[in-house]
Design a protein around this motif. Structure first.
Motif, PDB file in Angstrom:
ATOM      1  N   SER A  11      -8.054   4.409  -2.381  1.00 22.76           N
ATOM      2  CA  SER A  11      -9.113   3.729  -1.621  1.00 22.76           C
ATOM      3  C   SER A  11      -8.741   2.258  -1.446  1.00 22.76           C
ATOM      4  O   SER A  11      -8.435   1.554  -2.419  1.00 22.76           O
ATOM      5  CB  SER A  11     -10.418   3.886  -2.404  1.00 22.76           C
ATOM      6  N   THR A  12      -8.785   1.809  -0.198  1.00 20.58           N
ATOM      7  CA  THR A  12      -8.385   0.424   0.108  1.00 20.58           C
ATOM      8  C   THR A  12      -9.224  -0.603  -0.670  1.00 20.58           C
ATOM      9  O   THR A  12      -8.665  -1.456  -1.369  1.00 20.58           O
ATOM     10  CB  THR A  12      -8.504   0.185   1.631  1.00 20.58           C
ATOM     11  N   ARG A  15      -8.424  -0.791  -4.312  1.00 17.51           N
ATOM     12  CA  ARG A  15      -7.178  -1.490  -4.649  1.00 17.51           C
ATOM     13  C   ARG A  15      -7.397  -3.004  -4.671  1.00 17.51           C
ATOM     14  O   ARG A  15      -6.805  -3.722  -5.481  1.00 17.51           O
ATOM     15  CB  ARG A  15      -6.064  -1.064  -3.688  1.00 17.51           C
ATOM     16  N   MET A 110      -9.663  -3.747   9.298  1.00 17.43           N
ATOM     17  CA  MET A 110      -9.760  -2.382   8.752  1.00 17.43           C
ATOM     18  C   MET A 110     -10.218  -1.420   9.849  1.00 17.43           C
ATOM     19  O   MET A 110      -9.696  -0.308   9.967  1.00 17.43           O
ATOM     20  CB  MET A 110     -10.744  -2.375   7.574  1.00 17.43           C
ATOM     21  N   SER A 163      -8.265  -8.507  -0.645  1.00 21.12           N
ATOM     22  CA  SER A 163      -8.998  -7.610   0.245  1.00 21.12           C
ATOM     23  C   SER A 163      -8.159  -7.288   1.481  1.00 21.12           C
ATOM     24  O   SER A 163      -7.994  -6.126   1.858  1.00 21.12           O
ATOM     25  CB  SER A 163     -10.328  -8.266   0.624  1.00 21.12           C
ATOM     26  N   ALA A 166      -4.728  -5.320   0.666  1.00 20.59           N
ATOM     27  CA  ALA A 166      -4.879  -3.867   0.488  1.00 20.59           C
ATOM     28  C   ALA A 166      -4.952  -3.175   1.846  1.00 20.59           C
ATOM     29  O   ALA A 166      -4.434  -2.074   2.027  1.00 20.59           O
ATOM     30  CB  ALA A 166      -6.131  -3.571  -0.336  1.00 20.59           C
ATOM     31  N   ILE A 167      -5.571  -3.836   2.822  1.00 27.93           N
ATOM     32  CA  ILE A 167      -5.681  -3.243   4.166  1.00 27.93           C
ATOM     33  C   ILE A 167      -4.320  -3.238   4.856  1.00 27.93           C
ATOM     34  O   ILE A 167      -3.902  -2.226   5.439  1.00 27.93           O
ATOM     35  CB  ILE A 167      -6.717  -4.025   5.012  1.00 27.93           C
ATOM     36  N   ASN A 170      -2.044  -0.516   4.033  1.00 26.43           N
ATOM     37  CA  ASN A 170      -2.269   0.741   4.778  1.00 26.43           C
ATOM     38  C   ASN A 170      -1.429   0.782   6.046  1.00 26.43           C
ATOM     39  O   ASN A 170      -0.913   1.835   6.413  1.00 26.43           O
ATOM     40  CB  ASN A 170      -3.728   0.871   5.213  1.00 26.43           C
ATOM     41  N   ASN A 201      -0.552  -0.707  -4.748  1.00 20.73           N
ATOM     42  CA  ASN A 201      -0.703  -0.455  -3.301  1.00 20.73           C
ATOM     43  C   ASN A 201       0.334   0.451  -2.653  1.00 20.73           C
ATOM     44  O   ASN A 201       0.146   0.842  -1.506  1.00 20.73           O
ATOM     45  CB  ASN A 201      -0.668  -1.779  -2.539  1.00 20.73           C
ATOM     46  N   ARG A 208       0.424   9.983  -0.933  1.00 21.02           N
ATOM     47  CA  ARG A 208      -0.767   9.547  -0.197  1.00 21.02           C
ATOM     48  C   ARG A 208      -1.504  10.745   0.400  1.00 21.02           C
ATOM     49  O   ARG A 208      -2.712  10.870   0.268  1.00 21.02           O
ATOM     50  CB  ARG A 208      -0.320   8.587   0.912  1.00 21.02           C
TER      51      ARG A 208
END
Ligand SMILES: N[C@@H](CCC(=O)N[C@@H](CS)C(=O)NCC(=O)O)C(=O)O
Length: 219
Positions: A11-12, A15, A110, A163, A166-167, A170, A201, A208
């Motif tokens: 979960s973003t 993390r 996001m 914050s 972490a995005i 992705n 991360n 994943r």
């Protein structure tokens, strides 16, 4: 007793909370009990967890009876409560406002990730052109905001870096190239030097996909 921190490792926002905790623990003594919830197995829907977070999302914390969810609120609370002078969440009102702005703007980044990269991955269908345009425009804004700074807000690491970092991790999961966004690329490389960044991360594609889609595989 310590603080219970409920997360899922894929979960973003979880993390972001895990990175904040690791960074705080480098300078203050806070006991955190990390509780990994298996989302595909619905461990976030138990009556016990719903008492802590009726919105059934991770991350969430329970700090000796004080329950909180929403990652950005959690990051700020942990700093305010356990390290109020920390530059992770600066006290100067204007600098803090810039951190808050980034914490809000990262929702846009996001959303762009979900609507373009993740949507294509899950549906196999090309996203609408207006979403792709918005996606690139937002990355351009972010690249300009970072500019020559080491971190998002000047030269100090803040919770905004966790914050957003972490995005952006992705985006890397989907092999998105930031070559057109050199400031984002440089900033992200700086974050990767943090001793816990890769551990929290970075996953293989196989790991994943297993974590997202199957239960009992993500602790
Ligand atoms: N805005 C929230 C988003 C939290 C969220 O949606 N978490 C997802 C995992 S990334 C979740 O727990 N989903 C389970 C659910 O909604 O039931 C935050 O930043 O904490």
């Amino acid at each position: 007793m310590g603080i219970d921190l409920y997360v899922n490792k894929f979960s973003t926002p979880s993390r972001a909370a895990l990175m904040t905790v690791r960074q705080l623990q480098a300078s203050v003594n806070i006991a955190i009990n990390i509780k990994y919830l298996d989302l595909p197995a619905n461990e976030h829907m138990t009556p016990e967890f719903l008492k802590i977070n009726p919105a059934h999302t991770v991350p969430a914390i329970s700090d000796n009876g004080f329950n909180l969810w929403e990652s950005r609120a959690i990051l700020a609370y942990l700093c305010n409560q356990y390290s109020p002078e920390s530059s992770l969440y600066p006290t100067d009102p204007k600098t803090r406002a810039l951190v808050d702005r980034s914490l809000n703007f990262d929702n846009t980044i996001m959303t762009a990730f979900r609507e373009v990269l993740a949507a294509k991955y899950f549906s196999g269908v090309d996203p609408p052109e207006d979403k792709v345009t918005a996606f690139h425009n937002n990355l351009k804004v972010l690249d300009a905001l970072i500019g020559r700074s080491k971190y998002l807000i000047g030269n100090h690491l803040t919770i905004a870096d966790f914050s957003l970092g972490a995005i952006i991790a992705n985006y890397h999961w989907f092999d998105f190239s930031f070559s057109g966004y050199p400031n984002i690329e440089r900033w992200y490389s700086t974050l990767r030097e943090l001793p816990y960044f890769a551990e929290i991360n970075e996953f293989s594609k196989e790991e994943r996909d297993i974590g997202w889609f199957t239960s009992k595989q993500n602790k």
